[in-house]
Design a protein around this motif. Structure first.
Motif, PDB file in Angstrom:
ATOM      1  N   ASN B  27      41.011  65.728  32.966  1.00  0.00           N
ATOM      2  CA  ASN B  27      40.162  66.923  33.079  1.00  0.00           C
ATOM      3  C   ASN B  27      40.289  67.855  31.862  1.00  0.00           C
ATOM      4  N   ARG B  34      39.109  77.838  29.098  1.00  0.00           N
ATOM      5  CA  ARG B  34      39.145  78.474  30.412  1.00  0.00           C
ATOM      6  C   ARG B  34      38.877  77.440  31.510  1.00  0.00           C
ATOM      7  N   LEU B  35      37.860  76.605  31.304  1.00  0.00           N
ATOM      8  CA  LEU B  35      37.550  75.547  32.275  1.00  0.00           C
ATOM      9  C   LEU B  35      38.759  74.645  32.476  1.00  0.00           C
ATOM     10  N   TYR B  37      41.887  75.307  32.004  1.00  0.00           N
ATOM     11  CA  TYR B  37      42.967  75.998  32.709  1.00  0.00           C
ATOM     12  C   TYR B  37      42.658  76.147  34.198  1.00  0.00           C
ATOM     13  N   VAL B  38      41.430  76.554  34.510  1.00  0.00           N
ATOM     14  CA  VAL B  38      41.058  76.719  35.926  1.00  0.00           C
ATOM     15  C   VAL B  38      41.175  75.383  36.660  1.00  0.00           C
ATOM     16  N   MET B  39      40.725  74.302  36.028  1.00  0.00           N
ATOM     17  CA  MET B  39      40.825  72.985  36.667  1.00  0.00           C
ATOM     18  C   MET B  39      42.281  72.557  36.829  1.00  0.00           C
ATOM     19  N   ARG B  41      44.887  74.491  37.304  1.00  0.00           N
ATOM     20  CA  ARG B  41      45.494  75.198  38.437  1.00  0.00           C
ATOM     21  C   ARG B  41      44.895  74.701  39.759  1.00  0.00           C
ATOM     22  N   LEU B  42      43.577  74.422  39.756  1.00  0.00           N
ATOM     23  CA  LEU B  42      42.914  73.938  40.971  1.00  0.00           C
ATOM     24  C   LEU B  42      43.508  72.612  41.434  1.00  0.00           C
ATOM     25  N   VAL B  43      43.612  71.662  40.511  1.00  0.00           N
ATOM     26  CA  VAL B  43      44.127  70.331  40.865  1.00  0.00           C
ATOM     27  C   VAL B  43      45.587  70.438  41.304  1.00  0.00           C
ATOM     28  N   LEU B 323      39.595  86.704  30.204  1.00  0.00           N
ATOM     29  CA  LEU B 323      40.153  85.815  31.226  1.00  0.00           C
ATOM     30  C   LEU B 323      41.296  85.010  30.628  1.00  0.00           C
ATOM     31  N   PRO B 324      42.390  84.840  31.391  1.00  0.00           N
ATOM     32  CA  PRO B 324      43.563  84.181  30.816  1.00  0.00           C
ATOM     33  C   PRO B 324      43.385  82.674  30.605  1.00  0.00           C
TER      34      PRO B 324
END
Lengths: 329, 329
Positions: B27, B34-35, B37-39, B41-43, B323-324
């Motif tokens: 991923n 940002r994408l 990082y968000v993915m 943390r999500l996974v 956004l971090p």
């Protein structure tokens, strides 16, 4: 519905720092300990995800709108949430947790979104594919226990795409099921059928999951494979697939399903086999021996694994119906 | 689409213990930090949730089928995923992260699933409700900055239920919007309108979210309130609501929206006010002063809060577009 009966503290002025404990508290009123525990972990991880990313309102809204689309494209024959779970590695993970396999048994693989519940029943030797463009093959399998004793009367679901890489249910004008069947292992634990050689194919990528893959710069391909599902009272359900060796996507399956022990070779049918099974000499041949594990042995293994894993995570639990809940005693 | 271009290790034989790092890796091919990082943390949280609960295949399938239902009951006028986010405390949390409020400003509250994008525009003094069964009220408000200087020309969305506790869009035979409007603050930062006294109401509980609340033995009620949303270039959007004091659900709002500073009292219109606003003496009266925060001040506060929170979490980050993302330098 008197809120004073709730026996929970006043919920007002909730903040980034106390919303989680309060949500968990209000979710803890059911006597179902497993539900309470699953919700506690869900809320904790959902909130931690938002806190660790400092999730913005517009990202949150984009995510919720994405999830609506995932639900709305789903139908009786397309489960986009399974697909989403597949590409996020969750399906593989849940299967690994729920169906531990002793070394001597057949490993599991992802179910995928295209299993259906009403395939035609066929008997040994029938064909499951009517696609004239597919390369014909003969598939000859056995199903046995770990000691090699044949298991009779196992219900086996088999499904594969056509030669263009589409499952029957992906066609809007589908008249009857194709490329799928259900059959039973015979008195020798044998089942055999005619099919077509599987081809690699992209998972459905015309929907929201496809858009996500594109955003992530991931390809949607699965290596060529044939799905199998085994069910018999007393045996652990086996959901698996056989993957054809040297597929270009063998090591980058979009849904993480490939296991070395499930990668197989096609050979060709010799004269004797051709005569025995009523196919042309030179036809592609796939032979495989599947090994099931007893239900009780699997449950015991799952329980042991669960307790070991939870201890490693520092969580004190007990098992209720083979599923962990906090041990508060 | 050559997998060798992916520059990722072979993905085969993935297990409970290595599926997460491999999913994160595949991923991580987008240049969008940002994408990625968000993915990540999500996974991580999705997988940890499954591992910490030892999620079973049947629980997993029940959850996915639930999510399909949440998507399928959603429509242009019903956003069941917002509702789900609301009852899980996520909406409150995201609003608190994204819209920090200095002590001197009006606090935010949950948007809820019933805001619409095309309410009628009205001018000061008009009525937003045509419900003859509702108890009439006059609402007189101001909107100003933290120093008390009126803000002119703020776009204000206002919405409330009818006297039976239903929003207009919940009626299948709805002819035109009711109980909602958009208006602008006048040259003194004032806006006023006629409405009906809000009543407590259950959030829509005829769908999957209602079924979940029932399973959790939670009531679906929200205390009586009126929604307000403020928008003006240069000012941080304010999504909030006013709650009527002493509502039976004031301390157990199903969606965690109540804040002490947003709990208000109705008084009654005196003779002079009746004359000024053209309503009957004795009509219920709600007066409130809203305070907006400048966009830049909010962004600065949000950035500071984000960096402080991430440091507390032990995460080394930098901000991109406020956004971090991980700081890998």
């Amino acid at each position: 519905m008197d809120p004073s009966e709730l026996n929970i503290p006043p919920m007002k002025d909730l903040t980034i720092d106390n919303i989680t404990e309060n949500t968990i508290l209000i979710n803890s009123q059911s006597p179902d300990q497993r539900l309470t525990y699953v919700m506690e972990r869900l809320v904790t991880h959902l909130h931690d995800f938002a806190r660790e990313t400092r999730l913005s309102t517009s990202e949150w809204m984009a995510a919720l709108n994405f999830l609506v689309k995932v639900g709305q494209i789903s139908s009786d024959v397309r489960h986009e949430f399974i697909l989403l779970s597949d590409i996020l590695g969750l399906s593989l993970l849940v299967d690994a947790i729920d169906h531990p396999k002793p070394a001597s048994s057949t490993e599991g693989s992802v179910l995928g979104p295209f299993h259906t519940h009403d395939p035609p029943s066929i008997s040994n030797g029938s064909s499951i594919s009517s696609d004239p463009a597919g390369e014909p093959c003969l598939v000859v399998c056995t199903v046995s226990d770990q000691a090699g004793i044949p298991i009779v009367g196992v219900k086996i679901d088999i499904w594969e795409t056509d030669s263009s890489g589409h499952y029957d249910v992906q066609y809007a004008d589908l008249q009857s099921p194709d490329g799928r069947c259900v059959m039973k292992s015979d008195e020798n634990g044998v089942f055999y059928f005619k099919a077509i050689v599987p081809v690699p194919y992209p998972i459905p990528h015309d929907g929201p999951v496809g858009q996500l893959l594109k955003l992530l710069k991931r390809h949607p391909w699965r290596p060529a494979h044939m799905h199998f599902m085994f069910e018999k009272e007393g045996w652990d359900n086996l959901i698996t697939a056989l993957y054809i060796r040297n597929d270009p996507y063998e090591t980058s399956d979009a849904v993480f399903g490939v296991k070395q022990s499930l990668v197989v070779d096609f050979t060709t049918v010799d004269a004797a086999t051709a005569k025995e099974y009523g196919v042309k000499e030179g036809t592609k041949l796939l032979k495989h021996d599947f090994v099931l594990v007893g239900k009780e042995e699997t449950m015991k293994l799952r329980d042991e694994n669960a307790l070991k894993a939870m201890e490693k995570l520092g969580r004190r639990v007990k098992l209720i119906d083979h599923l962990p809940v906090p041990d508060l005693d």
